[in-house]
Write a protein that holds these residues in place. Structure first.
Motif, short mmCIF file in Angstrom:
data_model
loop_
_atom_site.label_atom_id
_atom_site.label_comp_id
_atom_site.label_asym_id
_atom_site.label_seq_id
_atom_site.Cartn_x
_atom_site.Cartn_y
_atom_site.Cartn_z
N LEU A 247 128.70 30.65 22.82
CA LEU A 247 127.47 30.40 22.06
C LEU A 247 126.33 29.95 22.99
O LEU A 247 126.55 29.17 23.92
N VAL A 248 125.15 30.45 22.69
CA VAL A 248 123.96 30.08 23.45
C VAL A 248 123.08 29.20 22.56
O VAL A 248 122.91 29.50 21.37
N CYS A 249 122.57 28.13 23.12
CA CYS A 249 121.72 27.22 22.34
C CYS A 249 120.42 27.90 21.95
O CYS A 249 119.85 28.65 22.74
N GLU A 250 119.96 27.57 20.75
CA GLU A 250 118.73 28.18 20.27
C GLU A 250 117.71 27.13 19.83
O GLU A 250 118.09 26.13 19.24
N ALA A 251 116.45 27.42 20.11
CA ALA A 251 115.38 26.56 19.59
C ALA A 251 115.02 27.05 18.21
O ALA A 251 114.10 27.85 18.05
N THR A 252 115.77 26.60 17.24
CA THR A 252 115.60 27.14 15.89
C THR A 252 115.08 26.02 14.99
O THR A 252 114.88 24.89 15.43
N ASP A 253 114.83 26.33 13.73
CA ASP A 253 114.47 25.25 12.82
C ASP A 253 115.34 25.29 11.57
O ASP A 253 116.06 26.25 11.32
N ILE A 254 115.24 24.24 10.81
CA ILE A 254 116.16 24.07 9.70
C ILE A 254 115.95 25.12 8.62
O ILE A 254 116.90 25.54 7.95
N LYS A 255 114.72 25.59 8.46
CA LYS A 255 114.45 26.62 7.46
C LYS A 255 115.23 27.89 7.77
O LYS A 255 115.86 28.48 6.90
N GLU A 256 115.14 28.27 9.01
CA GLU A 256 115.85 29.47 9.45
C GLU A 256 117.36 29.30 9.29
O GLU A 256 118.06 30.20 8.80
N LEU A 257 117.85 28.14 9.68
CA LEU A 257 119.29 27.90 9.61
C LEU A 257 119.78 27.85 8.17
O LEU A 257 120.91 28.24 7.87
N ALA A 258 118.93 27.34 7.29
CA ALA A 258 119.31 27.23 5.87
C ALA A 258 119.66 28.61 5.30
O ALA A 258 120.51 28.73 4.41
N GLU A 259 119.02 29.63 5.80
CA GLU A 259 119.26 30.99 5.31
C GLU A 259 120.66 31.49 5.64
O GLU A 259 121.24 32.28 4.91
N LYS A 260 121.17 31.04 6.76
CA LYS A 260 122.44 31.64 7.21
C LYS A 260 123.60 30.64 7.30
O LYS A 260 124.67 30.99 7.80
N VAL B 297 114.76 23.68 1.37
CA VAL B 297 115.91 23.82 2.27
C VAL B 297 117.20 23.50 1.53
O VAL B 297 118.21 24.21 1.66
N LEU B 298 117.15 22.47 0.71
CA LEU B 298 118.36 22.01 0.03
C LEU B 298 118.81 22.95 -1.09
O LEU B 298 119.92 22.84 -1.59
N THR B 299 117.95 23.85 -1.50
CA THR B 299 118.41 24.86 -2.47
C THR B 299 119.28 25.90 -1.78
O THR B 299 120.04 26.63 -2.43
#
Lengths: 346, 346, 346, 346
Positions: free
Chosen positions: A55-68, A89-91
């Motif tokens: 795994l490679v670290c990513e500069a991501t955000d919680i919105k993006e992560l919430a999708e997957k 996000v919590l939905t």
């Protein structure tokens, strides 16, 4: 498989969390989010993951992560989670926050102790305080879980049966806690250099550590009264582990055996709380595990009860309890993937 | 389920073995044999097993255990296994011996280095040397496996590709190895007291450590030649881990990349040997695991190759490799139950 | 009283130097120079000086200090001393430089290993290499002394008698050295954090450490030949101490006793070099002292001699030797103020 | 020169004492008495004395030593000194006893806590309790001095000003103390092995440590009242140092500044007690010294005062204070030979 992501995966708690999740039979780690090491292989940062993950670290955000992700863990300094977690996000995902932002329900208390504004009043009440042994039913239904602090976990579990059963003078509670160095995180400061904290011990933030109001909040819930405790942390020359001694004047006339029986009953079904009979807790026996060991003693000369609690600050005090929370709110057996035996000698 | 028993379960290697076996998905631990602690609950001796097992230690013998166990592990001082393991025992159970009795095939060499008589010439040839990566095919069929020493495992794995491919002057080999304190076992001697070995380092048994002939035996098998090595161990103030630096004069004109390629090919299918690319081994990254990390360097100024090997002395150097051997000879996937990620910080 | 000033007094070596100078019966510390902590009380930076001194750190320069000091010690990163020490400064004060700038006489070698330009060719030849046991006569008359590195001191003292007496194959020399963490200085980098280097060991800069050419320069002077050595340092989880094992093929047919006799003769009058008879050096016995302990062993199986050397890297490897140099060039008894007994347990 | 002998010179405190006495400008060490190592060179037992002394340990007795010594130090397990020190011995030499036999004035209390008979009622009253800062005038005239325990020294010095000035509720005193491993002595027991106490912390003898009645005896003398304290010791993974936190309810309405002023006044002329202003004590700053560092804090939320005390258990807690006592009763400047600066990093 539960799809899990971690933001802040390169601090000690985040890394420990990823290690646990990678061996969890019901979890797939989808993303390791981190600003500082974005683009680097996780195994290049932490050599223990060599051959384990690419795994490679990513500069991501919680919105993006919430999708997957089915669950997003946050292992960040305080002040960030409250800015980024939203109702939207919590939905889409459950969030388990290992930071302090959602732990303290009283905004004034939070702002006073943390000397910062709280940015998310609206979600504060929805957040469930994730001390599993005390809030299991709420955790089952939670969408946002606030994982407790390390000192707090150990202190609250140590004192809860005494408070709940009104056995002590709540005006007399002193918690003298000792922590290994990882409790201070991975930031590079002179005081945490090897040659500075090896072979020495110190107390710090006497009476002013931020875990104090968190302990008080949870203990007060148990008997509905208002009281303050005196909490003192220490830095001990070892990597991991918290040993907390809780002192209080006994108000009840009870034998040691009777008090032990009350503890055994209080924690009757709890796999991760071990009430010791023939020995006192030592951090070595819980190191690398999700256990909280508790020992009890009475001093008849001064009429005090002394509770000795021991945890691994990065596991029951952080990553392990976060996974325990995940297990609970995803309906898994509570010890799935965290049923460790301490690896001895350490 | 494989029924496993351990004799000598209260030393460090034995205890570690029991910990691993208790979490192994295909194993049931039936008996913990120990003379010294007979009748005591194992969890009263080792507090990490509190709440994990109620097994009571027994003063049993291998004959009795052979009747009820599919495999018996021996974690005993040298000189005992060779007296108690018999052909009859081996008709009933497999035996994996973590001690030294069956490691050295040449009885004279054994008696010279160990300064004791060897008591079991007849079984010596049947015993398979359980360095999994080099003797897998024999191990599959073995009834008696002699688990290698800790220094030996690290040294042999470090040097094997160089010897096998005739790349070095075998008269120039020096292994300078450093071990954590658990390598010395759990006996109470002044030199191993905390205040005696904390914050200090020493070399010991320079040129005279008993792992020397074991390393030589296995390396000589790889190129069929006769040569001696110079082996020096050190005691380092940490609980676990071995770091071994192997030095040798290069006879071949090879680049570092070429040598790395040879190592990668030699250990191509080996999960537990990690040839590092961008970093050098450190014991922290293998601690608590069955990995052997290997790093390579060349010094063109003196025409030496330097191999850096790192293992956990109690796991790949003892209990972990013992279970790896068990997995092999019982036909299980080799990493079953021993696929650990190092718990960091230690 | 000798008026002494220290520039760079807040690093580990500088601080240790000030501690020694403050208890030296013939010295008065006049100024502690430091850029980073200018204006702060020294005892506020280093709590061990509480109640000992009220000196305040000053951002001063060597020109100013030369006016009021009999000796100025420099404890600075390399590249600074060569820019600031001038012939004029040396007319007013003696300078003892604990850094690397004046250690290597061959400018090309220096520039190659340090990857920087050398800024002071003119003074390089005037500087005396301050390894007291080998250069005492020159030190007596020196105005500028270049204090040796820590690994170098230990390695050179270990090997000098063998080289001087042509007893070994100089093409076979390997020095495998182990150092405590203070050797890396007080800079805050992740790798030196407590939780990163506790309970682990690693080799670093294999064959490429900057002390290599310094060791070679001094050893070559002893027999007038040209040869390279292989030098490997390690980081060990302890605060202080260097243990260096020097390996070489014996060319002479000598018994261990004969070699010991040669060492005893070579270091006959040297108070600070102890040739051990019945034990091997351990860093604990030299810790906090200016001693270099040396032990000898022969491996007849490979025809190697093994020299074990031990020093305290901050004392004989830095501050203590600097004061030894001062004592020599000011005509004091050589052990004045540095005749420490190791404080045991550490 | 004062002729000094030490009986029990091969324990940690005894060895430390000899180290200090060997560098004391007014002392000559005449005899090292020890049963266990009789006939051995002291430097063969303790390698730090290599090249320092050729003294050979002798199996001698106090009568013999009294004839040739101005002072005899006893560093023995409790129960021996009271059997061997006699009035006659005291006519010939001064005796400073580092053990417990003469510390507790009330024989019943002694026999109850030590579970042994006291063998010397007659000398008990003559013995002066050698806590220098509190009993200096008596020490000056004493022939038999009972050197305080390590925990006691730190605890009493921490609390004395509060008790003396009646500032706290004496029914609320809790001392939570943490000690390095040398506090347990040099006996070889499993719990003190490196691999057993490294990287872990534990509390022990909660409310039942034998230093408790000693602390109480001395504190009660200060205000003439009867009260008990709750004392808890811990074992910390470091060689040396005690950090004691003393908690008590404030009865007076005083600011932190006012309390500090009271401490400064109480210890006004005391060189070895440092009242810290801008930092809290850490054991590293007193390690290897005879200082007791004291820091003060108030918790207004619970109305407690917290006193933090730090000493080196083997120096101010044993050998250093013994020499301080010697200096006082021989009329020397009190800091002669014990004016150490902590060697940092440790």
């Amino acid at each position: 498989m539960i799809k899990a992501s971690v933001i802040g995966g390169t601090g000690y708690a985040g890394q420990e969390l990823i290690r646990i999740l990678m061996r969890h039979p019901e979890v797939e780690v989808v993303t390791i989010g981190t600003r500082s090491f974005s683009g680097q292989k996780f195994s290049d940062i932490y050599g223990n993951f060599q051959g384990i993950t690419d795994l490679v670290c990513e500069a991501t955000d919680i919105k993006e992560l919430a999708e997957k992700s089915d669950v997003v863990f946050l292992a960040l300094p305080h002040g960030i989670a409250s800015k980024t977690v939203t109702a939207e996000v919590l939905t889409k995902t459950k969030v388990i926050d290992l930071g302090a932002d959602f732990r303290i329900k009283d905004i004034d208390v939070y702002e006073d102790w943390y000397q910062t504004e709280h940015f998310n009043h609206s979600l504060l009440n929805d957040a469930v305080y994730g001390l599993c042994e005390l809030h299991r039913e709420e955790i089952k239904k939670a969408q946002l879980i606030s994982n407790p602090g390390c000192y707090t976990t150990c202190s609250i579990l140590s004192l809860a049966p005494l408070i709940k059963n009104n056995l002590i003078d709540t005006g007399s509670i002193i918690v003298d806690a000792k922590s290994g160095v990882t409790g201070a995180g991975r930031g590079t400061v002179t005081d945490l250099m090897y040659s500075e904290c090896n072979e020495t011990i110190k107390a710090y933030k006497i009476g002013s550590h931020r875990h104090t109001p968190e302990i008080e909040q949870e203990l007060r819930l148990l008997n509905g009264q208002d009281f303050n405790i005196l909490f003192t942390p220490h830095l001990v020359p070892m990597n991991r582990g918290i040993l907390a001694l809780s002192y209080a004047k006994l108000t009840a006339d009870l034998s040691l055996e009777a008090i032990k029986a009350i503890y055994r009953e209080f924690y009757n079904d709890e796999y991760f709380v071990r009430i010791l009979e023939n020995r006192m807790p030592e951090t070595r026996w819980v190191k690398g595990t999700n256990f909280c060991d508790i020992g009890l003693s009475i001093d008849p000369r001064t009429n005090h009860v002394i509770v000795v609690g021991a945890i691994d600050n990065l596991i029951k005090g952080a990553a392990g309890q976060a996974v325990q929370n995940m297990n609970i709110c995803f309906g898994l057996a509570e010890k799935t993937g965290i049923d460790f035996i301490a690896d001895f000698p350490i």
